[in-house]
Scaffold this motif. Structure first.
Motif, PDB file in Angstrom:
ATOM      1  N   GLU A 188       0.840  -1.197   0.000  1.00 28.13           N
ATOM      2  CA  GLU A 188       0.000   0.000   0.000  1.00 28.13           C
ATOM      3  C   GLU A 188       0.884   1.260   0.000  1.00 28.13           C
ATOM      4  O   GLU A 188       1.795   1.383   0.822  1.00 28.13           O
ATOM      5  CB  GLU A 188      -0.918   0.008   1.238  1.00 28.13           C
ATOM      6  CG  GLU A 188      -1.831  -1.213   1.311  1.00 28.13           C
ATOM      7  CD  GLU A 188      -2.571  -1.319   2.629  1.00 28.13           C
ATOM      8  OE1 GLU A 188      -3.710  -1.797   2.616  1.00 28.13           O
ATOM      9  OE2 GLU A 188      -1.991  -0.911   3.675  1.00 28.13           O
ATOM     10  N   ASN A 189       0.572   2.179  -0.907  1.00 26.66           N
ATOM     11  CA  ASN A 189       1.304   3.449  -1.000  1.00 26.66           C
ATOM     12  C   ASN A 189       0.361   4.592  -0.646  1.00 26.66           C
ATOM     13  O   ASN A 189      -0.691   4.759  -1.274  1.00 26.66           O
ATOM     14  CB  ASN A 189       1.857   3.655  -2.409  1.00 26.66           C
ATOM     15  CG  ASN A 189       2.863   2.582  -2.784  1.00 26.66           C
ATOM     16  OD1 ASN A 189       3.650   2.145  -1.940  1.00 26.66           O
ATOM     17  ND2 ASN A 189       2.860   2.168  -4.043  1.00 26.66           N
ATOM     18  N   VAL A 190       0.727   5.380   0.373  1.00 29.14           N
ATOM     19  CA  VAL A 190      -0.103   6.490   0.832  1.00 29.14           C
ATOM     20  C   VAL A 190       0.284   7.752   0.050  1.00 29.14           C
ATOM     21  O   VAL A 190       1.468   8.072  -0.088  1.00 29.14           O
ATOM     22  CB  VAL A 190       0.056   6.708   2.342  1.00 29.14           C
ATOM     23  CG1 VAL A 190      -0.789   7.898   2.796  1.00 29.14           C
ATOM     24  CG2 VAL A 190      -0.332   5.449   3.113  1.00 29.14           C
ATOM     25  N   VAL A 191      -0.744   8.485  -0.444  1.00 32.51           N
ATOM     26  CA  VAL A 191      -0.543   9.739  -1.171  1.00 32.51           C
ATOM     27  C   VAL A 191      -0.922  10.879  -0.244  1.00 32.51           C
ATOM     28  O   VAL A 191      -2.013  10.876   0.354  1.00 32.51           O
ATOM     29  CB  VAL A 191      -1.379   9.774  -2.466  1.00 32.51           C
ATOM     30  CG1 VAL A 191      -1.197  11.118  -3.174  1.00 32.51           C
ATOM     31  CG2 VAL A 191      -0.995   8.622  -3.368  1.00 32.51           C
ATOM     32  N   ASN A 192      -0.029  11.884  -0.116  1.00 30.76           N
ATOM     33  CA  ASN A 192      -0.258  13.023   0.771  1.00 30.76           C
ATOM     34  C   ASN A 192      -0.643  14.270  -0.038  1.00 30.76           C
ATOM     35  O   ASN A 192      -0.312  14.400  -1.233  1.00 30.76           O
ATOM     36  CB  ASN A 192       0.988  13.327   1.598  1.00 30.76           C
ATOM     37  CG  ASN A 192       1.378  12.161   2.484  1.00 30.76           C
ATOM     38  OD1 ASN A 192       0.511  11.513   3.064  1.00 30.76           O
ATOM     39  ND2 ASN A 192       2.678  11.894   2.580  1.00 30.76           N
ATOM     40  N   TYR A 312      -9.813   5.192   0.270  1.00 32.30           N
ATOM     41  CA  TYR A 312      -9.830   6.507   0.926  1.00 32.30           C
ATOM     42  C   TYR A 312      -9.834   6.361   2.442  1.00 32.30           C
ATOM     43  O   TYR A 312     -10.680   6.922   3.135  1.00 32.30           O
ATOM     44  CB  TYR A 312     -11.028   7.319   0.451  1.00 32.30           C
ATOM     45  CG  TYR A 312     -10.973   7.643  -1.038  1.00 32.30           C
ATOM     46  CD1 TYR A 312     -10.060   8.556  -1.528  1.00 32.30           C
ATOM     47  CD2 TYR A 312     -11.837   7.019  -1.930  1.00 32.30           C
ATOM     48  CE1 TYR A 312     -10.003   8.849  -2.882  1.00 32.30           C
ATOM     49  CE2 TYR A 312     -11.792   7.296  -3.280  1.00 32.30           C
ATOM     50  CZ  TYR A 312     -10.865   8.209  -3.755  1.00 32.30           C
ATOM     51  OH  TYR A 312     -10.798   8.489  -5.096  1.00 32.30           O
ATOM     52  N   THR A 314      -6.900   5.421   5.925  1.00 31.29           N
ATOM     53  CA  THR A 314      -5.577   5.029   6.418  1.00 31.29           C
ATOM     54  C   THR A 314      -5.729   4.522   7.843  1.00 31.29           C
ATOM     55  O   THR A 314      -6.643   4.939   8.568  1.00 31.29           O
ATOM     56  CB  THR A 314      -4.597   6.223   6.395  1.00 31.29           C
ATOM     57  OG1 THR A 314      -5.132   7.283   7.198  1.00 31.29           O
ATOM     58  CG2 THR A 314      -4.361   6.705   4.982  1.00 31.29           C
ATOM     59  N   GLU A 318      -0.079   0.407   6.796  1.00 30.01           N
ATOM     60  CA  GLU A 318       0.258   0.341   5.371  1.00 30.01           C
ATOM     61  C   GLU A 318       1.669  -0.170   5.122  1.00 30.01           C
ATOM     62  O   GLU A 318       1.934  -0.825   4.101  1.00 30.01           O
ATOM     63  CB  GLU A 318       0.097   1.731   4.724  1.00 30.01           C
ATOM     64  CG  GLU A 318      -1.343   2.171   4.548  1.00 30.01           C
ATOM     65  CD  GLU A 318      -1.978   2.689   5.825  1.00 30.01           C
ATOM     66  OE1 GLU A 318      -3.211   2.845   5.844  1.00 30.01           O
ATOM     67  OE2 GLU A 318      -1.227   2.942   6.803  1.00 30.01           O
ATOM     68  N   ALA A 351      -2.451  12.705   4.731  1.00 30.10           N
ATOM     69  CA  ALA A 351      -2.766  11.569   3.857  1.00 30.10           C
ATOM     70  C   ALA A 351      -4.182  11.750   3.313  1.00 30.10           C
ATOM     71  O   ALA A 351      -5.127  11.998   4.075  1.00 30.10           O
ATOM     72  CB  ALA A 351      -2.647  10.264   4.620  1.00 30.10           C
ATOM     73  N   TYR A 353      -5.344   9.622   0.338  1.00 25.57           N
ATOM     74  CA  TYR A 353      -5.791   8.313  -0.141  1.00 25.57           C
ATOM     75  C   TYR A 353      -4.565   7.413  -0.240  1.00 25.57           C
ATOM     76  O   TYR A 353      -3.414   7.854  -0.057  1.00 25.57           O
ATOM     77  CB  TYR A 353      -6.531   8.413  -1.474  1.00 25.57           C
ATOM     78  CG  TYR A 353      -5.671   8.746  -2.663  1.00 25.57           C
ATOM     79  CD1 TYR A 353      -5.108   7.752  -3.452  1.00 25.57           C
ATOM     80  CD2 TYR A 353      -5.412  10.079  -3.013  1.00 25.57           C
ATOM     81  CE1 TYR A 353      -4.317   8.062  -4.559  1.00 25.57           C
ATOM     82  CE2 TYR A 353      -4.626  10.400  -4.113  1.00 25.57           C
ATOM     83  CZ  TYR A 353      -4.084   9.366  -4.877  1.00 25.57           C
ATOM     84  OH  TYR A 353      -3.293   9.677  -5.953  1.00 25.57           O
ATOM     85  N   LYS A 354      -4.828   6.123  -0.525  1.00 31.76           N
ATOM     86  CA  LYS A 354      -3.720   5.189  -0.717  1.00 31.76           C
ATOM     87  C   LYS A 354      -4.017   4.296  -1.919  1.00 31.76           C
ATOM     88  O   LYS A 354      -5.173   4.059  -2.266  1.00 31.76           O
ATOM     89  CB  LYS A 354      -3.481   4.345   0.534  1.00 31.76           C
ATOM     90  CG  LYS A 354      -4.623   3.427   0.932  1.00 31.76           C
ATOM     91  CD  LYS A 354      -4.297   2.700   2.231  1.00 31.76           C
ATOM     92  CE  LYS A 354      -5.465   1.825   2.675  1.00 31.76           C
ATOM     93  NZ  LYS A 354      -5.196   1.133   3.949  1.00 31.76           N
TER      94      LYS A 354
END
Length: 581
Positions: A188-192, A312, A314, A318, A351, A353-354
């Motif tokens: 899992e990659n979290v987008v900030n 959507y 966290t 992750e 954060a 979404y991931k």
């Protein structure tokens, strides 16, 4: 001078008073005994008359009293209040007396008439000769009686004996499963967020998104949503496929919901709201840029850095792998999930979404020492997801940490189905043998004679096995007899034959040879009683797996059972070759 009374004699002096008296008229003593006698008689008579008169007066008084009592009684009972005369009473007595005599006379006449009838009947009987009927032999009644006795005896015998219960053999399996709660680990990659503002998403959660796809917009002042609403862009009807997807989400949550996890209701609510808003947002994308230029609203547009499944929320797990896993992570009591919703105010670096970029995923579960020992030789195992019953095969890797045994179940199947879950309930299928499912109570053990296969005779185009049995004739000579044998199994070149067809010590001759075999070797088989032919016929079985109630046996063996065969449920209630129906 006064005259003196003369001197009395001694006799006179001794008389009783009244016997002698002195007469003043004559002046002399005289004898008065007779007079006294008459006087006494008169007194006696007077007394008798007095008594009679007194009795008559008493009787008259009694009658008078009785009459007065009757008068008083009749006056009380007379409704008119007037007394009846004596004549009337007498007439009433006479009437009652006549009535009594008439009744007595009527009774006497009736008795006399009854006696006459009885005598006449006796006279008639004495003149009649009774006719004796001949004996009529009814064969129908005899047959009915015999049938009735047979039916009663049969019903009685049926009630007394043990009833045979029939069981139909079916295909099935016995799975010895154990339930576990596992921790899901994924890539899992979290987008900030690159800036602060109000965020709106335009990709559906739980679906795969391509690289550089439009994912979100960040509105600095939060007027984008109001601008879309004013221009009627937000009034978008979802398609039938989108509605079907929403209904599927609701049904999946409802089927897996437990009252003990009530906090999941709020998580589902937020996720469902986000799904609806994102669904509508996809339809509004074509109008966003045009409205932004017209209204002068400034917003930032974000795209997916790589392809993957978007989520959507966290939770801080992750970056966890099997190596960084700790035992405390299996405790979900303190688990928290942060859900990002449409039009939320976010800050730069938060954060938003991931992305799940790999289909491979794993489930970590804790095992007991016994289960770990059972799984030590296995590299894969079937698991069943409790939520929806999906069954998949997963790779198995055992490892230990802090004195506890764990298993990592890895697979590439169904990852997208459970992408929104961090914990999941599964079953390990420890034993999964498939075959014919029969009750343990139907199994029985029986002994057989063993005869080598080379002594058997099997004709072409026939499955019947025969043996040449040696017999002794009446004259003492030896001969052979061809016997059709009931074969129950063939193991390691030896036939299992019934002990009822042969006896220990008998000889079997080999065809076209002088070799003989002495019967005596025995072995046991386990099986059931098949009643397809109406009697208890032993059939051998091969057990694959069993528990306390059922066992799985091999199907379609040469001498065994097949699907839909009928067997005896309790083998102890019948014997060999017993007729069932």
């Amino acid at each position: 001078m006064a005259q003196q009374r003369p001197q009395q004699s001694g006799r006179q002096q001794n008389r009783r008073p009244g016997e002698y008296g002195y007469s003043t008229r004559t002046g002399q003593y005289r004898d008065t005994s007779s007079q006294n006698t008459r006087a006494r008689s008169s007194r006696e008579e007077y007394r008798g008359q007095t008594r009679q008169r007194s009795n008559r007066e008493a009787e008259t008084y009694g009658r008078q009293r009785r009459y007065e009592d009757e008068v008083r009684y009749e006056r009380r009972n007379d409704s008119t209040g007037r007394s009846r005369t004596l004549a009337e009473r007498q007439r009433e007595r006479n009437r009652q007396e006549r009535k009594r005599r008439e009744q007595a006379e009527e009774q006497r006449r009736r008795k006399l008439a009854a006696q006459k009838r009885k005598n006449a009947k006796k006279r008639r009987k004495s003149k009649v000769t009774r006719y004796r009927k001949p004996i009529n032999f009814n064969i129908g009644m005899v047959i009915f009686g015999v049938i009735f006795i047979y039916v009663v005896s049969y019903v009685f015998a049926y009630m007394q004996k043990d009833h045979v219960v029939i069981y139909e053999v079916k295909q099935g399996s016995l799975a010895k499963n154990t339930t576990y709660t596992g921790l899901i680990l994924r890539t899992e990659n979290v987008v900030n967020a690159s800036k602060s503002g109000y965020i709106n998403f335009y990709a559906r959660e739980g679906e795969k998104t391509g690289a550089n796809s439009m994912m979100y917009t960040i509105d600095e002042n939060g007027t984008l949503a109001a601008t879309l609403a004013e221009n009627g862009v937000s009034d978008v009807e979802p398609s039938s496929e989108e509605l079907k997807s929403l209904r599927s989400e609701i049904m999946n949550f409802s089927s897996s919901f437990h009252a003990s996890d009530f906090n999941e209701v709020y998580n589902f609510k937020y996720a469902f709201d986000s799904s609806v808003l994102k669904m509508v947002g996809l339809s509004m994308m074509n109008s966003v840029e045009a409205l932004s230029l017209e209204s002068g609203t400034a917003f930032e547009r974000g795209s997916a850095p790589a392809s993957g499944i978007v989520e959507y929320y966290t939770d801080g797990f992750e970056a966890v792998t099997k190596d960084t896993f700790t035992p405390e992570m299996l405790d979900k009591t303190n688990y928290q999930k942060t859900i990002i919703k449409n039009n939320d105010l976010i800050s730069e670096g938060d954060a938003i979404y991931k992305m799940i970029t790999d289909e491979s995923w794993s489930i970590i579960i804790e095992l007991t020492q016994d289960v770990a020992a059972q799984l030590e030789e296995k590299s894969s195992i079937y698991i069943i997801f409790k939520r929806d019953g999906v069954r998949i095969r997963a790779g198995l890797e055992l490892f230990s940490k802090d004195g506890h045994n764990y298993a990592a179940l890895s697979t590439k199947s169904s990852m997208i189905r459970y992408a929104s879950d961090r914990y999941i309930d599964i079953e390990l299928v420890m034993n999964d043998e498939e075959g014919l499912k029969i009750p343990v109570s139907s199994v029985v053990e029986k002994e057989f004679y063993l005869i080598p296969e080379e002594f058997a005779i099997v004709e072409e185009d026939s499955t019947q096995v025969q043996f040449l049995k040696e017999v002794t004739m009446e004259d003492g000579t030896k001969s052979t007899e061809l016997v059709d044998a009931n074969i129950y199994n063939l193991v390691d070149g030896e036939y299992y034959v019934s002990t009822d067809q042969f006896e220990a010590g008998q000889y079997i001759n080999k065809k076209d040879s002088k070799d003989t075999y002495s019967i005596g070797k025995k072995a046991s088989l386990i099986g059931v009683y098949n009643i397809n032919k109406g009697y208890a016929d032993f059939k051998e079985i091969t057990k694959l797996y069993e528990n306390n109630e059922y066992c799985i046996v091999k199907a379609n063996s040469t001498y065994g059972l097949a699907v839909y065969d009928h067997i005896v449920l309790d083998a102890s209630t019948v014997g060999d070759d017993q007729i069932i129906y």
